[in-house]
Design a protein around this motif. Structure first.
Motif, PDB file in Angstrom:
ATOM      1  N   PRO A  52       2.888  -6.137  -4.983  1.00 46.74           N
ATOM      2  CA  PRO A  52       2.475  -4.910  -4.292  1.00 46.74           C
ATOM      3  C   PRO A  52       3.641  -4.005  -3.921  1.00 46.74           C
ATOM      4  N   ASP A  53       3.323  -2.738  -3.776  1.00 40.95           N
ATOM      5  CA  ASP A  53       4.274  -1.750  -3.264  1.00 40.95           C
ATOM      6  C   ASP A  53       4.565  -2.105  -1.802  1.00 40.95           C
ATOM      7  N   ARG A  54       5.820  -2.405  -1.500  1.00 44.73           N
ATOM      8  CA  ARG A  54       6.163  -2.894  -0.162  1.00 44.73           C
ATOM      9  C   ARG A  54       5.912  -1.837   0.910  1.00 44.73           C
ATOM     10  N   SER A  55       6.091  -0.581   0.597  1.00 40.44           N
ATOM     11  CA  SER A  55       5.885   0.466   1.603  1.00 40.44           C
ATOM     12  C   SER A  55       4.426   0.520   2.043  1.00 40.44           C
ATOM     13  N   ILE A  56       3.518   0.251   1.118  1.00 35.97           N
ATOM     14  CA  ILE A  56       2.090   0.214   1.462  1.00 35.97           C
ATOM     15  C   ILE A  56       1.781  -1.064   2.227  1.00 35.97           C
ATOM     16  N   LEU A  57       2.309  -2.157   1.759  1.00 36.31           N
ATOM     17  CA  LEU A  57       2.040  -3.451   2.385  1.00 36.31           C
ATOM     18  C   LEU A  57       2.532  -3.481   3.829  1.00 36.31           C
ATOM     19  N   GLU A  58       3.681  -2.899   4.083  1.00 30.40           N
ATOM     20  CA  GLU A  58       4.283  -2.951   5.410  1.00 30.40           C
ATOM     21  C   GLU A  58       3.726  -1.897   6.360  1.00 30.40           C
ATOM     22  N   ASN A  59       2.841  -1.044   5.877  1.00 31.33           N
ATOM     23  CA  ASN A  59       2.196  -0.020   6.710  1.00 31.33           C
ATOM     24  C   ASN A  59       0.788  -0.489   7.067  1.00 31.33           C
ATOM     25  N   PRO A  60       0.548  -0.917   8.301  1.00 30.28           N
ATOM     26  CA  PRO A  60      -0.768  -1.464   8.655  1.00 30.28           C
ATOM     27  C   PRO A  60      -1.894  -0.434   8.581  1.00 30.28           C
ATOM     28  N   GLN A  61      -1.537   0.836   8.536  1.00 34.05           N
ATOM     29  CA  GLN A  61      -2.560   1.879   8.440  1.00 34.05           C
ATOM     30  C   GLN A  61      -2.955   2.175   6.999  1.00 34.05           C
ATOM     31  N   ALA A  62      -2.160   1.707   6.046  1.00 35.99           N
ATOM     32  CA  ALA A  62      -2.440   1.983   4.638  1.00 35.99           C
ATOM     33  C   ALA A  62      -3.609   1.126   4.131  1.00 35.99           C
ATOM     34  N   ASP A  63      -4.369   1.658   3.190  1.00 37.85           N
ATOM     35  CA  ASP A  63      -5.493   0.959   2.626  1.00 37.85           C
ATOM     36  C   ASP A  63      -4.995   0.012   1.534  1.00 37.85           C
ATOM     37  N   LEU A  64      -5.293  -1.287   1.674  1.00 40.72           N
ATOM     38  CA  LEU A  64      -4.823  -2.266   0.706  1.00 40.72           C
ATOM     39  C   LEU A  64      -5.383  -2.022  -0.701  1.00 40.72           C
ATOM     40  N   LYS A  65      -6.503  -1.331  -0.766  1.00 40.97           N
ATOM     41  CA  LYS A  65      -7.110  -1.072  -2.100  1.00 40.97           C
ATOM     42  C   LYS A  65      -6.167  -0.278  -2.986  1.00 40.97           C
ATOM     43  N   THR A  66      -5.295   0.527  -2.365  1.00 40.45           N
ATOM     44  CA  THR A  66      -4.387   1.336  -3.167  1.00 40.45           C
ATOM     45  C   THR A  66      -3.335   0.486  -3.871  1.00 40.45           C
ATOM     46  N   LEU A  67      -3.234  -0.805  -3.500  1.00 40.98           N
ATOM     47  CA  LEU A  67      -2.289  -1.689  -4.169  1.00 40.98           C
ATOM     48  C   LEU A  67      -2.797  -2.129  -5.534  1.00 40.98           C
ATOM     49  N   LEU A  68      -4.111  -1.982  -5.765  1.00 42.94           N
ATOM     50  CA  LEU A  68      -4.721  -2.454  -7.008  1.00 42.94           C
ATOM     51  C   LEU A  68      -4.765  -1.353  -8.038  1.00 42.94           C
ATOM     52  N   PRO A  69      -4.607  -1.688  -9.322  1.00 46.41           N
ATOM     53  CA  PRO A  69      -4.669  -0.677 -10.381  1.00 46.41           C
ATOM     54  C   PRO A  69      -6.088  -0.140 -10.537  1.00 46.41           C
TER      55      PRO A  69
END
Length: 405
Positions: free
Chosen positions: A388-405
């Motif tokens: 996963p993109d670490r910047s997304i993972l480390e942001n608790p407000q980010a939607d985890l779905k955006t980590l998936l293709p």
């Protein structure tokens, strides 16, 4: 029609193998040799809902008794295999009879380690939980106000601690290692799980072992610990790991190494004999491992079934596990062995959190506590071989779905 398949064992792997073969329209004769008196049933609830009397044995059965006759499966209960004659392709049973096989499947499982009798392991009130009879005996002891000592801070011990505490007992957990779950989880996960228990009043003593149990009239009454203390106890639950049931294979000259060694197709050193589930040591990456989980028992058994039915696909383990403790569901995807970094992420719901494991910058596992979204996302990423993109993972407000293709 193919020759007879004899399955040794009556647990998850044995049933999964037989059920998958019949689902694949494989009509070969099948005989299952099961040591227990019951038809195959689910074991995970034994230390949870069954122990709490929230579920009876009938609800744990994979299929009703009639299913076996309807699917031409000869199942022999309360029977053990005592030896294998590989040259004659026969097995000898505990009643003295012999049985021919064309293919033999070993799904012998594992046995919980017990305390030595020299330190009180044979006293009344000392329990391990492997089958429903063990759970029945323990359930009768779970009375409010009693003091339970749990030996071992792995998942089995901690699940037992949760059940005992939920039943109103005072609970002490001792773990010889520096922290609970040290063998199977990161320090971050250990800390989170420890807090779950201590916040409910469980006394967890890490870096502490048992010297001996003390008894009166054959019944356990106290425990002497390596921290110098002696604590009164009414019952003891032992959760110090399991031993693979590989003696039958070893006696027959089949290769074993803390379990029955198999290849990517579940074949042992004898190509007519397969092994699967907790008893099997399988290749994974550059090592041999035993995966003690329902997931592996089912997936490996079904892979062997597909092979026997004419397929050629190797079994590629994709480990996942779970553990229920109180109202917390811990879901684990991947295998965190060898990780060099973790990222802890708070979930969107109160009390949800996940721990992400990395090795040389690559995602290798995820632990999710009451966070199904993190578990599902992590499992998909692992299945796809993505990090996963670490910047997304480390942001608790980010939607985890955006980590998936």
């Amino acid at each position: 029609m193919a020759g007879r398949l004899v399955v040794v064992g009556g647990g998850q792997a044995a049933f999964a193998l037989v059920a998958k073969l019949r689902a694949l329209k494989d009509e070969r004769p099948i005989t299952v040799i099961a040591a227990e008196a019951s038809h195959p049933y689910q074991r995970p609830p034994l230390s949870k809902k069954y122990l709490l009397r929230e579920m009876d044995l009938d609800r744990l059965l994979y299929r009703p008794e009639s299913w076996y006759a309807e699917h031409n499966v000869d199942i022999r209960l309360s029977t053990a295999v005592t030896s294998i004659d590989r040259a004659a392709k026969t097995v000898t049973l505990s009643d003295g009879s012999t049985l021919d096989y064309d293919v033999l499947a070993l799904a012998t499982g594992s046995t919980p380690r017990k305390l030595p009798t020299s330190i009180g392991g044979d006293l009344d009130g000392v329990f391990v939980v492997r089958d429903f009879t063990d759970a029945d005996r323990l359930a009768d002891e779970l009375k409010p106000g009693k003091h339970a000592l749990i030996i071992g801070g792995g998942y089995i011990g901690l699940e037992a601690a949760a059940v005992a505490r939920s039943s109103g007992l005072d609970v002490t957990v001792i773990e010889m290692a520096d922290r609970i779950l040290q063998r199977v989880a990161s320090a971050a996960t250990s800390y989170l799980v420890k807090d779950i228990h201590t916040s409910r009043g469980v006394d967890i003593r890490e870096g502490t072992g048992l010297v001996r149990l003390v008894g009166t009239d054959g019944r356990v009454t106290a425990a002497e610990l390596t921290d110098g203390s002696t604590i009164p106890v009414d019952l003891v639950i032992v959760g110090i790991g399991v031993t693979a049931n590989d003696a039958l294979a070893q006696d027959a000259g089949i290769e074993v190494a803390n379990g029955i060694v198999v290849d990517h197709f579940g074949r042992t050193s004898d190509p007519a004999i397969h092994a699967m589930g907790d008893c099997a040591v399988l290749p994974w990456k550059d090592m041999r491992i035993r995966l003690e989980s329902v997931q592996n028992a089912v997936d490996q058994a079904e892979a062997v079934a597909a092979l026997l039915a004419g397929g050629e696909a190797p079994y590629e383990p994709k480990p996942w596990f779970w553990s229920d403790q109180y109202d917390v569901k811990l879901q684990i995807a991947g295998f965190g062995l060898g990780h060099d970094e973790t990222v802890v992420r708070k979930g969107q719901r109160e009390g949800s959190v996940s721990v992400w494991y990395f090795q040389a910058g690559k995602l290798i596992a995820v632990d999710a506590l009451n966070d199904a979204k993190a578990y599902v996302t992590g499992k998909k990423l692992l299945d796809l071989g993505l990090t996963p993109d670490r910047s997304i993972l480390e942001n608790p407000q980010a939607d985890l779905k955006t980590l998936l293709p």
